[in-house]
Write an enzyme that holds these catalytic residues in place. Sequence first.
Site, PDB file in Angstrom:
ATOM      1  N   GLY A  85       0.819  -1.205   0.000  1.00  0.00           N
ATOM      2  CA  GLY A  85       0.000   0.000   0.000  1.00  0.00           C
ATOM      3  C   GLY A  85       0.856   1.260   0.000  1.00  0.00           C
ATOM      4  N   ILE A  90       9.932 -16.043  -2.250  1.00  0.00           N
ATOM      5  CA  ILE A  90       9.659 -17.130  -1.295  1.00  0.00           C
ATOM      6  C   ILE A  90       8.167 -17.182  -0.956  1.00  0.00           C
ATOM      7  CG2 ILE A  90      11.983 -17.035  -0.285  1.00  0.00           C
ATOM      8  CD1 ILE A  90      10.710 -15.502   2.096  1.00  0.00           C
ATOM      9  N   HIS A  95      16.188 -10.771   0.735  1.00  0.00           N
ATOM     10  CA  HIS A  95      15.457  -9.899   1.665  1.00  0.00           C
ATOM     11  C   HIS A  95      15.492 -10.453   3.076  1.00  0.00           C
ATOM     12  CE1 HIS A  95      12.319  -7.558   3.588  1.00  0.00           C
ATOM     13  NE2 HIS A  95      12.521  -6.668   2.634  1.00  0.00           N
TER      14      HIS A  95
HETATM   15 CO    CO Z   1      12.209  -4.625   2.816  1.00  0.00          CO
END
Ligand code: CO
Length: 258
Positions: free
Chosen positions: A45, A85, A145
């Site tokens: 968002g 993932i 990440h």
């Molecule tokens: Co991040």
Amino acid sequence: MKKAILAVSFGTSHPDTLEKTIAAIEGALALAFPDRTLRRAFTSGMIRMKLKQRSGVNVDSVDSALDRLAREGFGDVVVQPTHIINGDEFDKLRALAAPFAGKFSRLALGAPLLTEADDYRAVAEALDEILPAPRQDAAVVLMGHGTGHHANAAYGLLQYVLYDRGRRDAVIGTVEGYPGLEEVLRRLEERKVRRVHLVPLMIVAGDHAKNDMAGEDPDSWRSRLEQLGYTVTWSLRGLGEYEAIQNIFVRHALAAEA
Ligand code: CO
């Protein structure tokens, strides 16, 4: 029956990498599904708001994209995430899509990049093309990440597959999960290398790649490595730029449709 394919990404507010990665994956999906109308949704968002405020660009949320498809009379929809993932973002997507199941004759959901064992082999094969050739005096550090979600285990499995295929110079670390930079530094010390090439293990090369990985800030991986005396080079190409990676998403969408 009207058919669509909805490509769902976390999103990025960096227009350069958006075109080269997310839009490129969408292009590959559009090419593989000529009978389906391609639509885009971003799950973030914050990124949708940023794009709207900065450039007046409206990107659908998963909700609004599926709602619009239902109202336009689409009966068969394949939803393909561009996530790496099966983590929080994918869980969120599944939960958002579930209430729409009754609004279509068929609503199919494709798998993220790293799902089954074959996917890991396919990604490792793709990395063979993406990464520079192994060198005795150098290591390649892949920055993923990372997450607190149990799907974080995917990074360890990919590391194993790379190792098993002979890429002993490739070290995976993550920005927000385990293993992190400290673990990466220990692997580099063991390998006794002086050169490090940094590569984003992310679909887009956005904030994390540009700042946390290769930025000039003293806390970036590049700076930390340079402070330790390593000669550092890096790539700012997200995985989404590469055809071999795009093709894995296409295969997942085809499997969902079958
Ligand atoms: Co991040």
